[in-house]
Design a protein around this motif. Structure first.
Motif, PDB file in Angstrom:
ATOM      1  N   UNK A  39       0.810  -1.214   0.000  1.00  0.00           N
ATOM      2  CA  UNK A  39       0.000   0.000   0.000  1.00  0.00           C
ATOM      3  C   UNK A  39       0.845   1.267   0.000  1.00  0.00           C
ATOM      4  N   UNK A  40       2.065   1.162   0.515  1.00  0.00           N
ATOM      5  CA  UNK A  40       2.956   2.324   0.531  1.00  0.00           C
ATOM      6  C   UNK A  40       3.330   2.739  -0.891  1.00  0.00           C
ATOM      7  N   UNK A  41       3.358   1.770  -1.799  1.00  0.00           N
ATOM      8  CA  UNK A  41       3.632   2.009  -3.217  1.00  0.00           C
ATOM      9  C   UNK A  41       5.019   2.607  -3.444  1.00  0.00           C
ATOM     10  N   UNK A  42       5.994   2.028  -2.753  1.00  0.00           N
ATOM     11  CA  UNK A  42       7.404   2.361  -2.966  1.00  0.00           C
ATOM     12  C   UNK A  42       8.170   1.047  -3.082  1.00  0.00           C
ATOM     13  N   UNK A  43       9.229   1.007  -3.876  1.00  0.00           N
ATOM     14  CA  UNK A  43      10.043  -0.218  -3.930  1.00  0.00           C
ATOM     15  C   UNK A  43      10.592  -0.529  -2.539  1.00  0.00           C
ATOM     16  N   UNK A  44      10.523  -1.790  -2.144  1.00  0.00           N
ATOM     17  CA  UNK A  44      10.938  -2.137  -0.786  1.00  0.00           C
ATOM     18  C   UNK A  44      11.677  -3.468  -0.777  1.00  0.00           C
ATOM     19  N   UNK A  45      12.376  -3.695   0.323  1.00  0.00           N
ATOM     20  CA  UNK A  45      12.994  -4.982   0.606  1.00  0.00           C
ATOM     21  C   UNK A  45      12.778  -5.294   2.076  1.00  0.00           C
ATOM     22  N   UNK A  46      12.701  -6.583   2.407  1.00  0.00           N
ATOM     23  CA  UNK A  46      12.591  -7.031   3.793  1.00  0.00           C
ATOM     24  C   UNK A  46      13.804  -7.912   4.073  1.00  0.00           C
ATOM     25  N   UNK A  47      14.663  -7.450   4.961  1.00  0.00           N
ATOM     26  CA  UNK A  47      15.893  -8.183   5.266  1.00  0.00           C
ATOM     27  C   UNK A  47      15.732  -8.893   6.609  1.00  0.00           C
ATOM     28  N   UNK A  48      15.709 -10.209   6.560  1.00  0.00           N
ATOM     29  CA  UNK A  48      15.713 -11.010   7.785  1.00  0.00           C
ATOM     30  C   UNK A  48      17.150 -11.418   8.102  1.00  0.00           C
ATOM     31  N   UNK A  49      17.558 -11.220   9.343  1.00  0.00           N
ATOM     32  CA  UNK A  49      18.876 -11.657   9.786  1.00  0.00           C
ATOM     33  C   UNK A  49      18.674 -12.833  10.726  1.00  0.00           C
ATOM     34  N   UNK A  50      18.982 -14.028  10.240  1.00  0.00           N
ATOM     35  CA  UNK A  50      18.823 -15.230  11.063  1.00  0.00           C
ATOM     36  C   UNK A  50      20.050 -15.354  11.971  1.00  0.00           C
ATOM     37  N   UNK A  51      19.849 -15.016  13.235  1.00  0.00           N
ATOM     38  CA  UNK A  51      20.959 -14.893  14.183  1.00  0.00           C
ATOM     39  C   UNK A  51      21.229 -16.224  14.892  1.00  0.00           C
ATOM     40  N   UNK A  52      21.625 -17.227  14.104  1.00  0.00           N
ATOM     41  CA  UNK A  52      21.977 -18.518  14.686  1.00  0.00           C
ATOM     42  C   UNK A  52      20.819 -19.253  15.315  1.00  0.00           C
ATOM     43  N   UNK A  53      19.641 -19.167  14.725  1.00  0.00           N
ATOM     44  CA  UNK A  53      18.461 -19.844  15.281  1.00  0.00           C
ATOM     45  C   UNK A  53      18.677 -21.351  15.338  1.00  0.00           C
ATOM     46  N   UNK A  54      18.177 -21.973  16.392  1.00  0.00           N
ATOM     47  CA  UNK A  54      18.308 -23.427  16.555  1.00  0.00           C
ATOM     48  C   UNK A  54      17.017 -24.156  16.204  1.00  0.00           C
ATOM     49  N   UNK A  55      15.986 -23.431  15.834  1.00  0.00           N
ATOM     50  CA  UNK A  55      14.725 -24.063  15.447  1.00  0.00           C
ATOM     51  C   UNK A  55      14.609 -24.052  13.919  1.00  0.00           C
ATOM     52  N   UNK A  56      13.411 -23.992  13.403  1.00  0.00           N
ATOM     53  CA  UNK A  56      13.169 -24.095  11.957  1.00  0.00           C
ATOM     54  C   UNK A  56      13.064 -22.722  11.287  1.00  0.00           C
ATOM     55  N   UNK A  83       4.337   1.857  10.440  1.00  0.00           N
ATOM     56  CA  UNK A  83       5.305   2.206   9.384  1.00  0.00           C
ATOM     57  C   UNK A  83       4.757   3.317   8.492  1.00  0.00           C
ATOM     58  N   UNK A  84       3.465   3.299   8.225  1.00  0.00           N
ATOM     59  CA  UNK A  84       2.856   4.327   7.376  1.00  0.00           C
ATOM     60  C   UNK A  84       3.026   5.708   8.009  1.00  0.00           C
ATOM     61  N   UNK A  85       2.842   5.796   9.323  1.00  0.00           N
ATOM     62  CA  UNK A  85       3.022   7.073  10.019  1.00  0.00           C
ATOM     63  C   UNK A  85       4.495   7.485  10.021  1.00  0.00           C
ATOM     64  N   UNK A  86       5.397   6.506  10.149  1.00  0.00           N
ATOM     65  CA  UNK A  86       6.824   6.801  10.058  1.00  0.00           C
ATOM     66  C   UNK A  86       7.148   7.478   8.727  1.00  0.00           C
ATOM     67  N   UNK A  87       6.638   6.896   7.647  1.00  0.00           N
ATOM     68  CA  UNK A  87       6.954   7.404   6.306  1.00  0.00           C
ATOM     69  C   UNK A  87       6.399   8.816   6.117  1.00  0.00           C
ATOM     70  N   UNK A  88       5.209   9.081   6.645  1.00  0.00           N
ATOM     71  CA  UNK A  88       4.630  10.431   6.533  1.00  0.00           C
ATOM     72  C   UNK A  88       5.528  11.454   7.229  1.00  0.00           C
TER      73      UNK A  88
END
Length: 310
Positions: A34-51, A107-112
């Motif tokens: 809905x923000x209508x801007x190019x985006x990326x979501x970066x997950x940093x898996x910090x040595x998780x021991x589960x799935x 996040x929408x309020x952050x962007x405004x």
């Protein structure tokens, strides 16, 4: 892909979050669309021991905007957050937790606010749902104590959930320290800042990895990273004890030589020795805490190691 090919970078450190990632993305992705801007979501898996990693890989197969930084082991949230900030390509970067305690709709309020000209937009919790009374009280008094002894003021009830412009990220990347207290570093770089209030929700699933000992270590990192007052206090205590000892010794000499009063020595001597010994050990411990930080910094080890990027 270069910086600004994407406009928004969402940074999400993960440690054993297999139960929350799907729910998190179900709420986050519609908002990003809905923000209508190019985006990326970066997950940093910090040595998780589960799935967690497999869940992330499955999510990436359905959404090409997802990037995964898989760390070689658990380096801690501060290091994982730094990894995300250093690899983000967006014009603005927003760190957020995957447990849904940070509501993605904010996040929408952050962007405004950013569009209004602010380089930093922080999320301030008005309600800390899901936290016990003791944790709330200790957090409150920690920030009060920290802000009293440090030149850098950290706002109370403000965490990592915030928006930062590219100039803020570049400033943070210039800070080389290995022992990182990110809330303090965020405050240290400054820039014009706006505040957006929100109510913290309880965790969507799972349980926090922060126990009492980790929170204590976190508090020590915060204090020793931005203040040398604990070292200075023990100099003042030393002067005070020396002055009182001089007065007490003078009294004993006067009583013995002039008044002829016999002063029993064993009990008072043992008490003074034990007291001074305890004071010295505490002072050495505080000194050792700072020396330990210097020792770690001089090694110049990398803050994190990326096993693979997906």
């Amino acid at each position: 892909m270069h910086c600004f090919d994407v406009s928004l970078s969402i940074i999400c450190p993960c440690f054993n979050e297999e139960g929350t990632i799907k729910m998190f993305l179900e709420k986050l992705i519609p908002i990003m669309q809905n923000v209508q801007r190019p985006y990326e979501i970066i997950f940093i898996n910090d040595g998780s021991t589960d799935n967690t990693l497999n869940v992330l890989l499955k999510a990436k197969s359905k959404n090409p905007q997802i990037r995964i930084l898989n760390l070689s082991r658990n380096f801690g949230k501060e290091a994982a957050l730094t990894a995300g900030l250093e690899h983000a390509m967006g014009e603005v970067v927003i760190p957020i937790d995957a447990d849904l305690q940070h509501p993605p709709e904010i996040i929408i309020e952050f962007i405004k606010k950013w569009e209004d000209g602010f380089d930093v937009v922080v999320g301030k919790r008005t309600v800390r749902t899901g936290e016990g009374v003791i944790k709330k009280l200790t957090a409150k008094y920690f920030y009060k104590f920290h802000n009293q002894i440090s030149d850098v003021e950290i706002p109370y009830n403000v965490g990592d959930f915030r928006l930062m412009s590219r100039k803020v990220i570049e400033a943070l990347k210039r800070l080389p320290e290995n022992q990182r207290f990110m809330k303090g570093l965020f405050a240290w770089v400054g820039f014009n800042t706006a505040v957006v209030e929100y109510e913290q929700a309880p965790r969507a699933a799972g349980k926090t990895s922060y126990n009492g000992l980790k929170l204590w270590d976190f508090a020590l990192d915060g204090i020793t990273s931005f203040s040398t007052l604990p070292l200075r206090i023990w100099m003042y205590i030393g002067f005070l004890i020396s002055f009182l000892s001089f007065l007490y010794g003078s009294t004993i000499v006067i009583n013995t030589l002039i008044l002829g009063v016999d002063t029993p020595g064993y009990a008072s001597m043992i008490t003074v020795i034990l007291f001074l010994g305890g004071i010295q050990l505490i002072g050495i411990g505080i000194l050792g805490e700072y020396i330990g930080r210097i020792y770690k910094e001089t090694k110049k080890r990398p803050l994190y190691i990326i096993e693979k990027e997906y």
